[in-house]
Design a protein around this motif. Structure first.
Motif, PDB file in Angstrom:
ATOM      1  N   HIS A  64      52.184 -57.678 122.915  1.00 55.24           N
ATOM      2  CA  HIS A  64      53.638 -57.876 122.886  1.00 55.24           C
ATOM      3  C   HIS A  64      54.296 -57.614 124.226  1.00 55.24           C
ATOM      4  CE1 HIS A  64      54.315 -57.572 118.241  1.00 55.24           C
ATOM      5  NE2 HIS A  64      53.576 -58.595 118.600  1.00 55.24           N
ATOM      6  N   SER A  65      53.756 -56.696 125.007  1.00 60.93           N
ATOM      7  CA  SER A  65      54.407 -56.383 126.286  1.00 60.93           C
ATOM      8  C   SER A  65      53.463 -55.543 127.140  1.00 60.93           C
ATOM      9  CB  SER A  65      55.702 -55.609 126.010  1.00 60.93           C
ATOM     10  OG  SER A  65      56.404 -55.373 127.204  1.00 60.93           O
ATOM     11  N   LEU A  66      53.627 -55.651 128.454  1.00 63.65           N
ATOM     12  CA  LEU A  66      52.883 -54.822 129.412  1.00 63.65           C
ATOM     13  C   LEU A  66      53.876 -54.139 130.338  1.00 63.65           C
ATOM     14  CD1 LEU A  66      50.107 -57.288 130.703  1.00 63.65           C
ATOM     15  CD2 LEU A  66      49.820 -55.483 129.000  1.00 63.65           C
ATOM     16  N   ALA A  67      53.476 -52.986 130.871  1.00 58.58           N
ATOM     17  CA  ALA A  67      54.334 -52.295 131.848  1.00 58.58           C
ATOM     18  C   ALA A  67      53.466 -51.585 132.873  1.00 58.58           C
ATOM     19  CB  ALA A  67      55.249 -51.295 131.144  1.00 58.58           C
ATOM     20  N   MET A  68      54.054 -51.393 134.034  1.00 59.18           N
ATOM     21  CA  MET A  68      53.351 -50.758 135.155  1.00 59.18           C
ATOM     22  C   MET A  68      54.367 -50.006 135.994  1.00 59.18           C
ATOM     23  SD  MET A  68      52.438 -52.900 138.541  1.00 59.18           S
ATOM     24  CE  MET A  68      51.181 -53.976 137.931  1.00 59.18           C
ATOM     25  N   LEU A 110      48.131 -49.384 133.521  1.00 51.71           N
ATOM     26  CA  LEU A 110      48.916 -50.322 132.723  1.00 51.71           C
ATOM     27  C   LEU A 110      49.164 -49.732 131.340  1.00 51.71           C
ATOM     28  CD1 LEU A 110      47.036 -53.672 133.474  1.00 51.71           C
ATOM     29  CD2 LEU A 110      49.084 -52.773 134.600  1.00 51.71           C
ATOM     30  N   PHE A 111      50.318 -50.049 130.809  1.00 53.67           N
ATOM     31  CA  PHE A 111      50.659 -49.669 129.435  1.00 53.67           C
ATOM     32  C   PHE A 111      50.925 -50.948 128.647  1.00 53.67           C
ATOM     33  CE2 PHE A 111      51.941 -46.154 132.163  1.00 53.67           C
ATOM     34  CZ  PHE A 111      51.278 -45.091 131.558  1.00 53.67           C
ATOM     35  N   MET A 112      50.584 -50.912 127.376  1.00 51.67           N
ATOM     36  CA  MET A 112      50.710 -52.113 126.532  1.00 51.67           C
ATOM     37  C   MET A 112      51.280 -51.731 125.166  1.00 51.67           C
ATOM     38  SD  MET A 112      47.627 -54.386 124.830  1.00 51.67           S
ATOM     39  CE  MET A 112      47.010 -55.068 126.360  1.00 51.67           C
ATOM     40  N   GLN A 113      52.263 -52.486 124.722  1.00 53.09           N
ATOM     41  CA  GLN A 113      52.614 -52.482 123.306  1.00 53.09           C
ATOM     42  C   GLN A 113      51.949 -53.695 122.693  1.00 53.09           C
ATOM     43  OE1 GLN A 113      54.883 -50.434 120.933  1.00 53.09           O
ATOM     44  NE2 GLN A 113      53.356 -51.645 119.786  1.00 53.09           N
ATOM     45  N   LYS A 114      50.957 -53.444 121.896  1.00 53.43           N
ATOM     46  CA  LYS A 114      50.297 -54.528 121.172  1.00 53.43           C
ATOM     47  C   LYS A 114      51.034 -54.697 119.855  1.00 53.43           C
ATOM     48  CE  LYS A 114      45.930 -54.115 119.718  1.00 53.43           C
ATOM     49  NZ  LYS A 114      45.907 -54.660 118.354  1.00 53.43           N
ATOM     50  N   MET A 117      48.813 -48.938 123.933  1.00 49.06           N
ATOM     51  CA  MET A 117      47.544 -48.818 124.649  1.00 49.06           C
ATOM     52  C   MET A 117      47.799 -48.462 126.118  1.00 49.06           C
ATOM     53  SD  MET A 117      45.527 -49.709 122.103  1.00 49.06           S
ATOM     54  CE  MET A 117      43.918 -49.897 122.880  1.00 49.06           C
ATOM     55  N   ARG A 118      46.745 -47.944 126.747  1.00 50.76           N
ATOM     56  CA  ARG A 118      46.816 -47.572 128.164  1.00 50.76           C
ATOM     57  C   ARG A 118      45.493 -47.963 128.820  1.00 50.76           C
ATOM     58  NH1 ARG A 118      48.794 -42.448 131.177  1.00 50.76           N
ATOM     59  NH2 ARG A 118      47.491 -42.518 133.026  1.00 50.76           N
ATOM     60  N   ILE A 143      56.814 -42.898 129.673  1.00 53.99           N
ATOM     61  CA  ILE A 143      56.912 -44.260 129.125  1.00 53.99           C
ATOM     62  C   ILE A 143      57.774 -44.251 127.872  1.00 53.99           C
ATOM     63  CG2 ILE A 143      54.779 -45.099 130.123  1.00 53.99           C
ATOM     64  CD1 ILE A 143      53.347 -44.484 127.541  1.00 53.99           C
ATOM     65  N   TYR A 144      58.272 -45.430 127.535  1.00 48.10           N
ATOM     66  CA  TYR A 144      59.216 -45.582 126.415  1.00 48.10           C
ATOM     67  C   TYR A 144      58.777 -46.749 125.533  1.00 48.10           C
ATOM     68  CZ  TYR A 144      62.257 -42.816 129.481  1.00 48.10           C
ATOM     69  OH  TYR A 144      62.776 -41.832 130.299  1.00 48.10           O
ATOM     70  N   VAL A 145      58.889 -46.542 124.226  1.00 46.29           N
ATOM     71  CA  VAL A 145      58.689 -47.627 123.263  1.00 46.29           C
ATOM     72  C   VAL A 145      59.767 -47.509 122.184  1.00 46.29           C
ATOM     73  CG1 VAL A 145      56.189 -47.811 123.621  1.00 46.29           C
ATOM     74  CG2 VAL A 145      57.072 -46.284 121.845  1.00 46.29           C
ATOM     75  N   VAL A 146      59.894 -48.552 121.400  1.00 49.08           N
ATOM     76  CA  VAL A 146      60.828 -48.547 120.266  1.00 49.08           C
ATOM     77  C   VAL A 146      60.019 -48.895 119.011  1.00 49.08           C
ATOM     78  CG1 VAL A 146      62.984 -49.431 119.314  1.00 49.08           C
ATOM     79  CG2 VAL A 146      62.666 -49.329 121.795  1.00 49.08           C
TER      80      VAL A 146
END
Lengths: 98, 371
Positions: free
Chosen positions: B217-221, B229-233, B238-239, B272-275
């Protein structure tokens, strides 16, 4: 002159009025009208017909003389009334959705 | 005077929200391109007045707009996104193969060094680049060579929605595609490799550990640690500590590990932040409480940030491009919802204020700090 009616959103995109008048070489068809329209207003390329295939966008319709020409061949001649500028060639956003 | 500019794309137009660095009083400009879906507006890091916008419509197709004055005026540029060669087919929901067809631009990512260079992530998934400020677009077709025939649309379509540029290595790019996975290029986008080892999509893929097909769904760095890298699957946060070669789950104590966006704090690379969203078929926050979750340890340990966010009867969604951070000393976090609210926190998420209450459903949020 061919009188072409643009839907509201394309009027704003082209910064044009409801009706634009175009010089179109005969034979006048959907394709020749759209070629002239896109030459005058390049920002409309891809909005009425697909850039790659040239096919009409699925939710765009073509009306003239109280008839729907959307499914006729893009190269079919249009009625004399459109060619003579007595009737408008209308590009319409389909009435899809609520 | 320092100015903050928030670029908001919605289902019915674009809005530009501006404030000073206190981020308390806001001016709202818009709707720009009213009636059109604005999937993404983004600014050049080197020339913040150069903006690009993806303007799209089910009726009238795709338009790309460009501004050179921070959104005061716009010019439609080229919208010809023609795939290189015969793009063939991709997997469809019913396991059939469907011809590749361009639908819209999901993401516009200007270069970190050249305002004329901009990448576009499109549906059906592909990456395009313009080197002339959007006057022409060329596909980088090597991406589709990575088993493109096995990619399939997620619920939102077969979309390339995330583009990350490595500030330490201009040749290194990352993209994410629903439902295909994450991919990395080491040669400026000519060739690509899947980077999906460690992702487990149980109940979603016949082979839960397949090398492509995951619904990322999204990646961040963080720019100071581009190898992390961080990932919202779809499900799972994930990291990766090795540029995506291997991933491990860091969902920890989240109330749900389903969600769309993920971002990194501007000055703390491990924050890091997620919703969290309840589930793939229930696109709203668990328990009717809109909570941003923050981890200060790069994942696993999460705290709910609620002060100023609705904590009762809230059933909005937050889409993948609708969470953003600014680069001010007190890092600002920005959140746009499907209910048309845009929230800001000027203190890294501890307290939230509403900038606007009643915009159309928000598709994307980006932030610029202009000195």
């Amino acid at each position: 002159m061919i009188r072409v009616v643009l839907p509201y959103h394309l009027q704003r995109l082209a910064n044009a009025g409801r009706v634009v008048e175009l010089e179109v070489e005969p034979p006048v068809s959907q394709r020749s009208i759209l070629d002239a329209l896109e030459a005058r207003y390049p920002m409309l390329r891809g909005t009425v017909r697909h850039r790659a295939t040239g096919e009409r966008q699925p939710f765009v319709r073509f009306f003239a003389c109280n008839e729907d020409f959307s499914l006729t061949s893009p190269d079919a001649p249009l009625p004399d009334a459109v060619v003579q500028g007595k009737e408008e060639f209308m590009i319409v956003g389909a009435m899809a959705g609520g | 005077m320092t100015k903050v500019r928030v670029l908001v794309g919605t289902r019915k137009g674009a809005f530009i929200l501006t404030s000073d660095e206190k981020r308390q009083k806001w001016e709202v400009s818009g709707p720009h391109f009213s009636g059109w879906e604005i999937f993404h507006i983004n600014g050049s890091p080197v020339n913040p007045n150069r903006l690009y916008a993806s303007q799209t419509s089910d009726w009238f197709g795709q338009v790309i707009q460009r501004s050179d004055d921070g959104g005061a005026t716009w010019e439609a540029v080229n919208n010809d996104f023609t795939y290189v060669g015969d793009p063939g087919t991709h997997l469809f929901y019913d396991d059939s193969q469907k011809p590749w067809a361009f639908k819209r631009v999901w993401n516009l990512q200007p270069s970190l060094t050249d305002p004329e260079l901009v990448y576009a992530g499109v549906e059906d998934a592909a990456l395009f680049v313009s080197k002339d400020g959007g006057q022409s677009w060329q596909e980088l077709p090597g991406l589709r060579d990575v088993k493109g025939h096995m990619w399939q649309p997620g619920a939102g379509g077969l979309c390339l929605h995330t583009i990350l540029l490595d500030p330490a290595n201009p040749q290194r790019l990352y993209v994410a595609i629903s439902a295909a996975g994450a991919f990395r290029s080491e040669d400026g986008g000519l060739t690509w490799m899947p980077i999906n080892k460690g992702l487990i999509s149980d109940g979603e893929l016949p082979d839960p550990g397949a090398d492509v097909g995951h619904c990322v769904h999204s990646l961040a760095m963080h720019p100071s640690k581009p190898g992390v890298l961080f990932m919202q699957k779809h499900w799972d946060v994930m990291r990766s500590d090795d540029s995506g070669d291997m991933w491990h789950e860091v969902s920890g104590n989240l109330p749900s590990d389903f969600g769309f966006p993920i971002v990194v704090h501007a000055h703390e690379p491990e924050t890091i932040y997620v919703v969290p969203i309840k589930s793939d078929s229930e696109h709203f926050p668990p328990d009717g409480k809109l909570r941003v979750y923050r981890s200060r340890s790069g994942g696993n340990e999460w705290e709910a940030l609620t002060n100023g966010l609705p904590q009762k009867d809230c059933y909005v969604n937050v889409l993948r491009n609708a969470l953003a951070v600014d680069t001010l000393k007190d890092c600002g976090i920005y959140l746009g919802t499907s209910g048309g609210q845009v929230y800001v926190s000027a203190d890294s998420g501890d307290h939230w204020e509403t900038i606007v209450h009643n915009l159309p459903p928000v598709l994307s949020v980006e932030v610029q700090v202009i000195k």
